[in-house]
Design a protein around this motif. Sequence first.
Motif, PDB file in Angstrom:
ATOM      1  N   UNK A 148      12.343 103.421  79.548  1.00 57.14           N
ATOM      2  CA  UNK A 148      12.922 102.136  79.157  1.00 57.14           C
ATOM      3  C   UNK A 148      12.942 101.939  77.651  1.00 57.14           C
ATOM      4  N   UNK A 149      11.835 102.286  76.965  1.00 56.44           N
ATOM      5  CA  UNK A 149      11.804 102.042  75.520  1.00 56.44           C
ATOM      6  C   UNK A 149      12.735 103.004  74.781  1.00 56.44           C
ATOM      7  N   UNK A 150      12.838 104.253  75.244  1.00 52.19           N
ATOM      8  CA  UNK A 150      13.762 105.195  74.596  1.00 52.19           C
ATOM      9  C   UNK A 150      15.197 104.720  74.765  1.00 52.19           C
TER      10      UNK A 150
ATOM     11  N   UNK B  55      17.549 101.205  88.545  1.00 51.11           N
ATOM     12  CA  UNK B  55      17.713 101.541  87.125  1.00 51.11           C
ATOM     13  C   UNK B  55      17.634 103.052  86.892  1.00 51.11           C
ATOM     14  N   UNK B  56      16.617 103.704  87.453  1.00 44.09           N
ATOM     15  CA  UNK B  56      16.425 105.135  87.188  1.00 44.09           C
ATOM     16  C   UNK B  56      17.606 105.957  87.701  1.00 44.09           C
ATOM     17  N   UNK B  57      18.062 105.643  88.895  1.00 47.16           N
ATOM     18  CA  UNK B  57      19.206 106.371  89.451  1.00 47.16           C
ATOM     19  C   UNK B  57      20.465 106.073  88.642  1.00 47.16           C
ATOM     20  N   UNK B  58      20.669 104.799  88.344  1.00 42.48           N
ATOM     21  CA  UNK B  58      21.872 104.392  87.626  1.00 42.48           C
ATOM     22  C   UNK B  58      21.991 105.052  86.266  1.00 42.48           C
TER      23      UNK B  58
ATOM     24  N   UNK C 234      -1.597 104.757  84.013  1.00 43.71           N
ATOM     25  CA  UNK C 234      -0.581 105.791  84.242  1.00 43.71           C
ATOM     26  C   UNK C 234       0.740 105.165  84.676  1.00 43.71           C
ATOM     27  N   UNK C 235       0.675 104.209  85.586  1.00 44.33           N
ATOM     28  CA  UNK C 235       1.899 103.560  86.058  1.00 44.33           C
ATOM     29  C   UNK C 235       2.619 102.829  84.925  1.00 44.33           C
ATOM     30  N   UNK C 236       1.860 102.065  84.138  1.00 43.71           N
ATOM     31  CA  UNK C 236       2.454 101.325  83.025  1.00 43.71           C
ATOM     32  C   UNK C 236       3.071 102.299  82.016  1.00 43.71           C
ATOM     33  N   UNK C 237       2.362 103.382  81.735  1.00 40.08           N
ATOM     34  CA  UNK C 237       2.830 104.350  80.745  1.00 40.08           C
ATOM     35  C   UNK C 237       4.161 104.973  81.160  1.00 40.08           C
ATOM     36  N   UNK C 238       4.226 105.493  82.378  1.00 43.15           N
ATOM     37  CA  UNK C 238       5.435 106.185  82.813  1.00 43.15           C
ATOM     38  C   UNK C 238       6.580 105.208  83.034  1.00 43.15           C
ATOM     39  N   UNK C 239       6.273 103.997  83.497  1.00 41.96           N
ATOM     40  CA  UNK C 239       7.325 102.995  83.647  1.00 41.96           C
ATOM     41  C   UNK C 239       7.892 102.577  82.295  1.00 41.96           C
ATOM     42  N   UNK C 240       7.104 102.713  81.240  1.00 42.32           N
ATOM     43  CA  UNK C 240       7.518 102.256  79.909  1.00 42.32           C
ATOM     44  C   UNK C 240       8.426 103.246  79.201  1.00 42.32           C
TER      45      UNK C 240
ATOM     46  N   UNK D 284      17.141 114.558  77.511  1.00 41.86           N
ATOM     47  CA  UNK D 284      15.773 114.050  77.387  1.00 41.86           C
ATOM     48  C   UNK D 284      15.646 112.673  78.037  1.00 41.86           C
ATOM     49  N   UNK D 285      16.624 111.795  77.821  1.00 43.37           N
ATOM     50  CA  UNK D 285      16.574 110.459  78.437  1.00 43.37           C
ATOM     51  C   UNK D 285      16.677 110.553  79.959  1.00 43.37           C
ATOM     52  N   UNK D 286      17.478 111.483  80.451  1.00 45.30           N
ATOM     53  CA  UNK D 286      17.596 111.656  81.906  1.00 45.30           C
ATOM     54  C   UNK D 286      16.272 112.128  82.491  1.00 45.30           C
ATOM     55  N   UNK D 287      15.611 113.064  81.817  1.00 42.93           N
ATOM     56  CA  UNK D 287      14.319 113.554  82.278  1.00 42.93           C
ATOM     57  C   UNK D 287      13.297 112.421  82.351  1.00 42.93           C
ATOM     58  N   UNK D 288      13.283 111.556  81.348  1.00 44.46           N
ATOM     59  CA  UNK D 288      12.351 110.430  81.355  1.00 44.46           C
ATOM     60  C   UNK D 288      12.651 109.484  82.522  1.00 44.46           C
ATOM     61  N   UNK D 289      13.925 109.279  82.813  1.00 48.31           N
ATOM     62  CA  UNK D 289      14.297 108.439  83.957  1.00 48.31           C
ATOM     63  C   UNK D 289      13.791 109.030  85.268  1.00 48.31           C
TER      64      UNK D 289
END
Length: 434
Positions: free
Chosen positions: A259-261, A319-322, A250-256, A410-415
């Motif tokens: 970033x990939x998008x 990164x997520x905040x930025x 789960x951690x690897x999935x959500x962290x990925x 969508x990218x903001x939501x993923x962050x």
Amino acid sequence: MATTSSQTVVQTSSKTPRRARDLVAVNIGNAIEWFDWNVYAIFAPFFAAQIFRAQDPVSALLATLAIFAVGFLMRPIGGWVFGLIADRKGRRFSLTLAILLAAVGSLIIAVAPTFDQAGVWASAVLLLARLIQGLSHGGETGSAFTYLAEIAPSDKRGLWASTPWIGVALGTMLATGLGVLLTSVLDQQEMSAFGWRIPFVVGALLGLYGLFLRFKMAESEVFEANKEEGHGLSLRDTWRVLVQNRRAVLNIAILSVSGVVIFYTWFIFAPSYATRVHGVPASDALLAGLLGQAVFLFAVPFAGALSDRIGRRPMVFAYTIGFAVLAFPLEWIMGPSGLRVFISMAIASLILALCCAPLGAIFTELVPTRVRATVVGITYGGFSAIFGGSAPYLNTWLSSIGLHNLFIGFTILLCLLTLVVCLRLPETKGLKMD
């Protein structure tokens, strides 16, 4: 005791150059893999109408990007297959086989027939090549992260495990730089007629060099020390292992996912988007993209080294905040000039480096050695396929119907999802590899 200590120092010092050579070999091979993978996205506007019907350029481009996305569907399978190989036969064997398949895929595209020559079979050949490359690419990522984290000095694991992203940047820059060169020398008609084949020929030739380098690599000592505990996973055991390691999965999935998008949106697809939407000349957009990618190249090792000092979590948090804050401003900066494309890509690359650099160390530190390559390969490959592979297509489609801002949201939501996981993630810096 003095003799033993002296022998230990000699052995350790003799291993350091060997490890450094292996690090270089992995990352040169990784750069070649990413060159093979990304020339497709960069040159898609030139060969789309050659492989599909040319009457509707937008439809041809969307069909080409759909095959780009389908290639990603092979990545979790590649992560699974090559993860099993890496956990059974070794990291070196898996990495060598992966680069061989990548070269084969490039060679097939280089000689692929056009729609006028073979009709729908042209798209079938293109699809086959991308499936082969997707299989290879899925195997490359998990094995590379795993191998470099295992051979790294414990206090430099963040730096060493960040270096595959240097390979990513170098391979992508080489692909983009070749695009700059070709579009400067050849006109649009020549690029569509034959120029688009050149980078795939180059990729096949580079693959032979990468194959030579990886044959000379040493196996990971961590793998050698732990391989007696198990000989890898059988197919029926894979699901059980994923369930047993579900927190890490789960951690690897959500962290990925975020970033990939963002990676495929800003690092790979941005020059093509600038040309199509803002009218920036292809050569100017590709040059701006090349310079923006160079920013990422130099930022990654600094971010990796910083993660060894302050930890992995603060990097991902920043990164997520930025990016959540700057997602819309970056879109406003990009406009009808190469300079604006460069500025927006450079800022995005700096933020993205904060995420990408510590990921290799985080992934490998969350999973035990005997199943590490399998779990990392399947999880990262799977979520890269779902989100990264669909990003260019989704971006193009939403933009074509006037809903590009929806993609940014969508990218903001993923962050923000990544931020939630980051807040709950245990700090893994300095963790002993077992």
